[in-house]
Design a protein around this motif. Structure first.
Motif, mmCIF file in Angstrom:
data_model
loop_
_atom_site.group_PDB
_atom_site.id
_atom_site.type_symbol
_atom_site.label_atom_id
_atom_site.label_comp_id
_atom_site.label_asym_id
_atom_site.label_seq_id
_atom_site.Cartn_x
_atom_site.Cartn_y
_atom_site.Cartn_z
ATOM 1 N N TYR A 1 0.865 -1.189 0.000
ATOM 2 C CA TYR A 1 0.000 0.000 0.000
ATOM 3 C C TYR A 1 0.896 1.232 0.000
ATOM 4 N N TYR A 2 0.851 2.006 -1.082
ATOM 5 C CA TYR A 2 1.763 3.133 -1.253
ATOM 6 C C TYR A 2 0.961 4.443 -1.202
ATOM 7 N N PRO A 3 0.954 5.139 -0.065
ATOM 8 C CA PRO A 3 0.215 6.407 0.021
ATOM 9 C C PRO A 3 0.828 7.469 -0.890
ATOM 10 N N PRO A 4 0.069 8.487 -1.260
ATOM 11 C CA PRO A 4 0.658 9.567 -2.064
ATOM 12 C C PRO A 4 1.780 10.235 -1.264
ATOM 13 N N CYS A 5 2.772 10.763 -1.969
ATOM 14 C CA CYS A 5 3.900 11.415 -1.302
ATOM 15 C C CYS A 5 4.105 12.784 -1.942
ATOM 16 N N GLN A 6 4.300 13.781 -1.109
ATOM 17 C CA GLN A 6 4.419 15.142 -1.654
ATOM 18 C C GLN A 6 5.719 15.336 -2.451
ATOM 19 N N VAL B 1 -2.964 2.521 -11.063
ATOM 20 C CA VAL B 1 -2.156 3.733 -10.854
ATOM 21 C C VAL B 1 -0.784 3.620 -11.523
ATOM 22 N N GLY B 2 -0.165 2.437 -11.438
ATOM 23 C CA GLY B 2 1.149 2.275 -12.074
ATOM 24 C C GLY B 2 2.276 2.738 -11.170
ATOM 25 N N GLY B 3 3.433 2.103 -11.321
ATOM 26 C CA GLY B 3 4.590 2.461 -10.492
ATOM 27 C C GLY B 3 5.659 1.380 -10.469
ATOM 28 N N GLN C 1 -0.323 12.124 -6.103
ATOM 29 C CA GLN C 1 -1.785 12.271 -6.280
ATOM 30 C C GLN C 1 -2.573 11.111 -5.674
ATOM 31 N N LYS C 2 -2.167 9.892 -6.020
ATOM 32 C CA LYS C 2 -3.039 8.744 -5.687
ATOM 33 C C LYS C 2 -2.299 7.665 -4.900
ATOM 34 N N THR C 3 -3.040 7.019 -4.015
ATOM 35 C CA THR C 3 -2.534 5.803 -3.379
ATOM 36 C C THR C 3 -2.379 4.735 -4.442
ATOM 37 N N ARG C 4 -1.317 3.966 -4.359
ATOM 38 C CA ARG C 4 -1.131 2.823 -5.269
ATOM 39 C C ARG C 4 -1.138 1.536 -4.470
ATOM 40 N N LYS C 5 -1.684 0.471 -5.045
ATOM 41 C CA LYS C 5 -1.734 -0.822 -4.354
ATOM 42 C C LYS C 5 -1.216 -1.910 -5.271
ATOM 43 N N SER C 6 -0.542 -2.903 -4.691
ATOM 44 C CA SER C 6 -0.205 -4.109 -5.465
ATOM 45 C C SER C 6 -0.320 -5.317 -4.548
#
Ligand SMILES: C=C1C[C@]23C[C@H]1CC[C@H]2[C@]1(C)CCC[C@@](C)(C(=O)O)[C@H]1[C@@H]3C(=O)O
Ligand SMILES: O=C(O)CCC(=O)C(=O)O
Ligand SMILES: [Fe+2]
Length: 382
Positions: free
Chosen positions: A235-240, A265-267, A314-319
């Motif tokens: 779980y990757y929260p958005p980061c400023q 979301v992609g990453g 911008q967005k949380t990412r999940k994998s």
């Protein structure tokens, strides 16, 4: 890196340092709580990665071989040859391929993603009911402050064991209910079912990998039949400041095979031909990659590939990552067909629990884990 890199006692970011403060508070354990206000513009220094490892903007897209399993699953021998040929080409180059028409219900995948949101959006105190313990790989962890002294990943994770042994049919559900409470019964059932589907898909892929290496369909399938694998929710929260940190640092998976489902979301990025490449999300596909343990099983013919995960503002990412691992008593030795005077043994015999302990207690998995483990095994033999 060696044992020295693994330390603990880091300042807190649960109460973000005031803007501009130079020193973080050194007296509180670091907690990474995605529900914190996301105004934090000054990342704590532990999350800032060295310049040579910072993410690059707009990497090229990797054209990943897409293996259609429909024909093989329906018993078509020509389709089987095509599928194993595509896998062979990918695994000799970078170890990554996509599988589609895998037969796994898209509703199960959607439920698994939805339950991830439910879990990671819980208050930190509830997530910490499943807190990962030092030296163990299961449980809830946020950025691993207790493990590493720098280059902390911008993520929260929940990891748990799956066993394909018929006597462990409810291992996942029982673990999650025991840690989180019986209101998590449905949560546990979804991941129990998801892991069973991943295990079955892994065995299908192992049949094709066996064919592609000329050792036959059953060789690796039987080796992983009663697998004792790891399921990890990332779980990757958005980061400023996404250009200063990483969601998951550069590494090769120490495990045997990874079946990953990433959200839209992609990453995910893979290091191929001396350059980072992105893998575009595809809801209908699983991303599959060879891990270090399978590289050893193939006597180095198939490559465990360097990859990482970047974050965004911008967005949380999940994998969802299913890490296939052999049963504890299995000895990782390449089939005799893959060892001869032209291709002598590269890696020593080992068991997965030995390698797993190395990554949990002695060495942070990176791009050199298997070589460092080989040195460690040889040093501890004498
Ligand atoms: C056996 C494992 C160790 C890690 C989880 C599984 C397979 C991948 C490993 C990992 C993701 C590689 C990067 C570093 C790591 C510490 C992480 O960022 O999570 C690794 C996992 C771990 O040691 O917990
Ligand atoms: O989140 C991703 O896309 C990759 C995560 C990963 O490589 C891992 O958990 O081993
Ligand atoms: Fe990985």
């Amino acid at each position: 890196m060696d044992v020295g890199c693994i330390t603990n006692n880091l300042p807190s970011i649960a109460h973000p340092p005031k803007h501009g403060t130079k020193e973080d508070k050194e007296d509180e354990p670091l907690v990474f709580d995605a529900s914190l206000p996301r105004h934090e513009h000054n990342l704590p220094k532990q999350f800032i990665w060295p310049d040579e490892e910072k993410p690059c903007l707009n990497p090229p897209e990797l054209v990943v071989p897409l293996v259609d399993l429909r024909g093989f699953l329906s018993g078509d021998p020509v389709a089987a040859m095509e599928a194993s040929g595509l896998m062979s080409e990918a695994c000799r180059k970078h170890g990554f391929f996509l599988v589609v028409n895998h037969g796994i219900d898209s509703r199960l995948i959607s439920h698994a993603h939805r339950f991830m949101d439910d879990f990671f959006e819980l208050p930190l105190s509830q997530k910490q009911r499943a807190q990962r313990k030092k030296g163990e790989h299961c449980g809830y962890a946020s950025s691993f402050p207790g493990r590493f002294s720098s280059k902390l990943p911008w993520k929260e994770t929940l990891s748990f064991q799956f066993s394909a042994d018929k006597h462990s049919k409810n291992l996942v559900k029982d673990y999650l209910c025991e840690k989180m409470g019986h209101e998590f019964e449905q949560f546990g059932m979804v991941y129990q079912e998801y892991c069973e589907a991943m295990s079955n898909l892994s065995l299908v892929i192992m049949e094709l990998l066996g064919m592609s290496l000329g050792v036959g369909r059953t060789c690796f399938r039987e080796f992983f039949d009663n697998n004792n694998s790891i399921m990890r929710l990332n779980y990757y929260p958005p980061c400023q400041k996404p250009d200063l940190t990483l969601g998951t640092g550069p590494h090769c998976d120490p495990t045997s095979l990874t079946i990953l489902h990433q959200d839209k979301v992609g990453g995910l990025q893979v290091y191929v031909d001396n350059e980072w490449h992105s893998i575009t999300p595809n809801f209908n596909a699983f991303v599959v990659n060879i891990g270090d343990t399978f590289m050893a099983l193939s006597n180095g013919r198939y490559k465990s590939c360097l990859h990482r995960a970047v974050v965004n503002n911008q967005k949380t990412r999940k994998s969802l990552a299913f890490f296939l691992c052999p049963r504890d008593d299995k000895v990782v030795t390449p089939p005799s067909e893959l060892v001869d005077h032209v291709s002598p043994r590269i890696y020593p015999d080992f068991t997965w629990p030995m390698f797993l302990e190395f990554t949990q207690k002695h060495y942070r998995a990176d791009m050199n884990t298997l070589d460092q483990f080989t040195n460690w095994v040889q040093r501890n033999k004498s």
